[in-house]
Design a protein around this motif. Structure first.
Motif, mmCIF file in Angstrom:
data_model
loop_
_atom_site.group_PDB
_atom_site.id
_atom_site.type_symbol
_atom_site.label_atom_id
_atom_site.label_comp_id
_atom_site.label_asym_id
_atom_site.label_seq_id
_atom_site.Cartn_x
_atom_site.Cartn_y
_atom_site.Cartn_z
ATOM 1 N N SER A 116 -0.696 -4.864 -7.592
ATOM 2 C CA SER A 116 -1.829 -3.969 -7.795
ATOM 3 C C SER A 116 -1.375 -2.540 -7.534
ATOM 4 C CB SER A 116 -3.000 -4.334 -6.870
ATOM 5 O OG SER A 116 -2.628 -4.169 -5.514
ATOM 6 N N GLY A 117 -2.189 -1.578 -8.004
ATOM 7 C CA GLY A 117 -1.870 -0.177 -7.794
ATOM 8 C C GLY A 117 -1.506 0.529 -9.090
ATOM 9 N N ALA A 118 -1.267 1.820 -8.995
ATOM 10 C CA ALA A 118 -0.954 2.647 -10.163
ATOM 11 C C ALA A 118 0.326 3.422 -9.923
ATOM 12 C CB ALA A 118 -2.108 3.621 -10.448
ATOM 13 N N ILE A 119 1.134 3.558 -10.995
ATOM 14 C CA ILE A 119 2.377 4.329 -10.964
ATOM 15 C C ILE A 119 2.335 5.271 -12.159
ATOM 16 C CG2 ILE A 119 4.893 4.251 -11.070
ATOM 17 C CD1 ILE A 119 4.669 1.352 -9.959
ATOM 18 N N LEU A 120 2.032 6.515 -11.921
ATOM 19 C CA LEU A 120 1.796 7.480 -12.986
ATOM 20 C C LEU A 120 2.966 8.435 -13.149
ATOM 21 C CD1 LEU A 120 -1.892 8.375 -12.050
ATOM 22 C CD2 LEU A 120 -1.142 6.790 -13.820
ATOM 23 N N ILE A 121 3.551 8.459 -14.342
ATOM 24 C CA ILE A 121 4.506 9.494 -14.719
ATOM 25 C C ILE A 121 3.750 10.403 -15.678
ATOM 26 C CG2 ILE A 121 6.703 10.027 -15.825
ATOM 27 C CD1 ILE A 121 7.694 7.293 -14.997
ATOM 28 N N ASP A 122 3.463 11.614 -15.222
ATOM 29 C CA ASP A 122 2.475 12.462 -15.884
ATOM 30 C C ASP A 122 1.165 11.672 -15.894
ATOM 31 O OD1 ASP A 122 4.320 14.533 -16.223
ATOM 32 O OD2 ASP A 122 5.073 13.646 -18.069
ATOM 33 N N SER A 123 0.636 11.344 -17.044
ATOM 34 C CA SER A 123 -0.637 10.600 -17.074
ATOM 35 C C SER A 123 -0.460 9.158 -17.516
ATOM 36 C CB SER A 123 -1.621 11.305 -18.015
ATOM 37 O OG SER A 123 -1.088 11.375 -19.327
ATOM 38 N N GLU A 124 0.775 8.712 -17.688
ATOM 39 C CA GLU A 124 1.039 7.359 -18.177
ATOM 40 C C GLU A 124 1.281 6.415 -17.004
ATOM 41 O OE1 GLU A 124 3.177 7.302 -22.281
ATOM 42 O OE2 GLU A 124 4.223 8.815 -21.081
ATOM 43 N N ASP A 125 0.546 5.308 -16.974
ATOM 44 C CA ASP A 125 0.626 4.357 -15.882
ATOM 45 C C ASP A 125 1.630 3.253 -16.206
ATOM 46 O OD1 ASP A 125 0.282 2.757 -13.705
ATOM 47 O OD2 ASP A 125 -1.859 2.406 -14.001
ATOM 48 N N VAL A 126 2.770 3.311 -15.550
ATOM 49 C CA VAL A 126 3.817 2.306 -15.755
ATOM 50 C C VAL A 126 3.312 0.927 -15.349
ATOM 51 C CG1 VAL A 126 6.125 1.577 -15.010
ATOM 52 C CG2 VAL A 126 5.650 4.000 -15.429
ATOM 53 N N ALA A 127 2.413 0.879 -14.373
ATOM 54 C CA ALA A 127 1.953 -0.402 -13.836
ATOM 55 C C ALA A 127 1.060 -1.167 -14.801
ATOM 56 C CB ALA A 127 1.211 -0.172 -12.520
ATOM 57 N N SER A 128 0.387 -0.481 -15.716
ATOM 58 C CA SER A 128 -0.582 -1.178 -16.566
ATOM 59 C C SER A 128 -0.355 -1.000 -18.067
ATOM 60 C CB SER A 128 -2.002 -0.697 -16.226
ATOM 61 O OG SER A 128 -2.138 0.698 -16.481
ATOM 62 N N CYS A 129 0.660 -0.237 -18.458
ATOM 63 C CA CYS A 129 0.866 0.013 -19.887
ATOM 64 C C CYS A 129 1.453 -1.216 -20.588
ATOM 65 C CB CYS A 129 1.776 1.217 -20.091
ATOM 66 S SG CYS A 129 3.469 0.972 -19.535
ATOM 67 N N GLY A 130 1.331 -1.234 -21.907
ATOM 68 C CA GLY A 130 1.874 -2.332 -22.696
ATOM 69 C C GLY A 130 3.377 -2.225 -22.861
ATOM 70 N N ARG A 131 3.953 -3.278 -23.470
ATOM 71 C CA ARG A 131 5.419 -3.329 -23.597
ATOM 72 C C ARG A 131 5.968 -2.169 -24.411
ATOM 73 N NH1 ARG A 131 7.188 -9.638 -24.710
ATOM 74 N NH2 ARG A 131 6.502 -10.483 -22.685
ATOM 75 N N ASP B 28 0.805 -1.217 0.000
ATOM 76 C CA ASP B 28 0.000 0.000 0.000
ATOM 77 C C ASP B 28 0.845 1.279 0.000
ATOM 78 O OD1 ASP B 28 -2.406 1.273 -0.188
ATOM 79 O OD2 ASP B 28 -2.808 1.276 1.965
ATOM 80 N N ALA B 29 1.805 1.352 -0.917
ATOM 81 C CA ALA B 29 2.647 2.554 -1.032
ATOM 82 C C ALA B 29 1.928 3.614 -1.858
ATOM 83 C CB ALA B 29 3.981 2.211 -1.681
ATOM 84 N N SER B 30 1.797 4.806 -1.298
ATOM 85 C CA SER B 30 1.198 5.942 -1.999
ATOM 86 C C SER B 30 2.012 7.190 -1.684
ATOM 87 C CB SER B 30 -0.256 6.155 -1.561
ATOM 88 O OG SER B 30 -1.080 5.082 -1.932
ATOM 89 N N PHE B 31 2.403 7.896 -2.729
ATOM 90 C CA PHE B 31 3.147 9.141 -2.533
ATOM 91 C C PHE B 31 3.187 9.921 -3.831
ATOM 92 C CE2 PHE B 31 6.206 5.862 -3.673
ATOM 93 C CZ PHE B 31 7.016 6.469 -4.628
#
Length: 424
Positions: free
Chosen positions: A82-97, A46-49
């Protein structure tokens, strides 16, 4: 400050029974209990920052705390459960290769503890590695690599081999390789951990100097709290895969969240954590040419101070007057209410707002309040000597408990008339 990197509710569970492990985490089970019952290992929970643009965000923790797992999730080397990692609006956690590859090439770079330099390549070729991966032409990547090497002070070694460089210089090559691609986010995983203490401190100082001009968004991983406190605009302390406290160095040292954090900060050199700004008072001052001795003495009694600075119409300091000197001057029948110019002291201590407290010790020993000035030499604050010594000794459990213009602790700065009122 706009947010560059946003991490939301990120978990990483290693093993097959991830759903069961997540359920047990929700029930309050410990890492050890979950490992025993499911065989799964909790890496991060549950890391959020948020990391602001141009900010250094330091993640600090002991071995096994989850900090290296966390940083590897930020650039997709490890996929979060699980969770989201957003750089600007791009989610590293769920984006394609393909999108992840583009993020790594264009937005993010990583500097590791072990330099991982190619021994048969020159320093410039090593610095240009990321540019080579991006498919940049030889001449262009050479130019950008040399620019990055100039930033870390290694231009003269551009055509040397890594074996000809010291450990600290090799780490600078690793840093230059990260900078050469001009990333928006720089991840640094214990980059100075393999260096001896003296070189390590030099690299810390060099990073701070470099950051003043580059203003990169940096996530810096370390197990050294002193390093974290020195470098971090914000600091997160990890234990068992979770954040136990996030804050500035001053907040963490002044108000540790629990006994675990308190044990870490117990022996910290507070003189390197707190600055003049942290203990400064409002810059109440007298005006040159319009205020007189009686005005100044009355102001000191109201503020419970024994000295005040005198400024001109541009807030530049002209001098400082003390209650003792003013009281003595008013006893002279020839000048019962002298102008401030006649009694003010023109030799006074000044510091910048970001000066560390250990730099103020000598000035505080002189007894006069220390003037805090901006880059135009205007008075922006005043530090009382007692505030410096109280913060250095740790007598202030919070910043608010240090002597200030509104605190009872300021009674140590008694004016003669204040003392008379108390005795009465």
């Amino acid at each position: 400050m706009p947010v560059k990197l946003a991490v939301r509710n990120v978990f990483k569970i290693f093993g097959e029974r991830t759903e069961a492990a997540l359920q047990q985490l929700a029930e309050g089970k410990t890492k050890e209990e979950i490992l025993e019952s499911t065989g799964a290992t909790v890496g991060v929970q549950d890391a959020s920052f948020d990391v602001g643009e141009g900010e250094i965000f330091v993640v600090m923790g002991l071995s096994g705390s989850g900090k290296s797992t966390l940083v590897r999730m930020l650039n997709g080397l490890i996929a979060p459960t699980s969770g989201a990692i957003l750089i600007d609006s791009e989610d590293v956690a769920s984006c394609g290769r393909r999108q992840l590859r583009d993020i790594r090439r264009d937005k993010i770079a990583m500097v590791f503890q072990h330099f991982a330099l190619f021994p048969h390549w020159t320093v410039a070729e090593n610095a240009a590695y990321g540019l080579r991966v991006k498919g940049m032409k030889r001449d262009e990547r050479r130019e950008k690599a040399l620019k990055a090497l100039e930033q870390v002070g290694l231009t003269a070694w551009a055509d040397s081999l890594p074996s000809e460089l010291s450990g600290g210089m090799q780490q600078r090559v690793g840093l230059a390789r990260g900078l050469a691609t001009e990333p928006e986010v720089l991840l640094m995983d214990e980059p100075f951990g393999a260096l001896d203490p003296l070189i390590r401190r030099e690299m810390q100082d060099e990073l701070l100097v470099l950051q003043k001009s580059l203003k990169k968004t940096i996530v810096f991983i370390t197990h050294d709290l002193n390093e974290a406190l020195l470098l971090g605009d914000k600091i997160a302390i990890m234990k068992d895969g979770r954040f136990v406290q996030v804050g500035t160095a001053q907040e963490i040292v002044s108000n540790p969240a629990d006994d675990y954090v308190a044990a870490f900060v117990a022996d910290i050199d507070r003189g390197r954590v707190f600055t003049a700004e942290d203990v400064s008072n409002d810059p109440a001052a007298m005006k040159l040419g319009s205020d007189n001795a009686e005005d100044a003495m009355r102001a000191m009694e109201d503020l419970n101070r024994n000295a005040l600075y005198v400024v001109d119409d541009k807030d530049n300091i002209a001098g400082v007057v003390t209650y003792q000197d003013l009281a003595a001057a008013t006893l002279d029948e020839a000048t019962p209410n002298p102008v401030l110019e006649e009694v003010m002291i023109t030799d006074y201590p000044t510091v910048d707002a970001d000066a560390q407290l250990n730099e103020l010790y000598g000035a505080a020993s002189g007894g006069l309040p220390i003037a805090v000035t901006d880059d135009r030499d205007r008075l922006v604050g005043v530090v009382e000597p007692e505030a410096v010594f109280a913060q250095l000794s740790g007598d202030c459990e919070t910043d608010a408990e240090c002597p200030s213009e509104d605190d009872d602790a300021a009674a140590s700065l008694e004016t003669p008339k204040t003392k008379e009122r108390e005795d009465a």
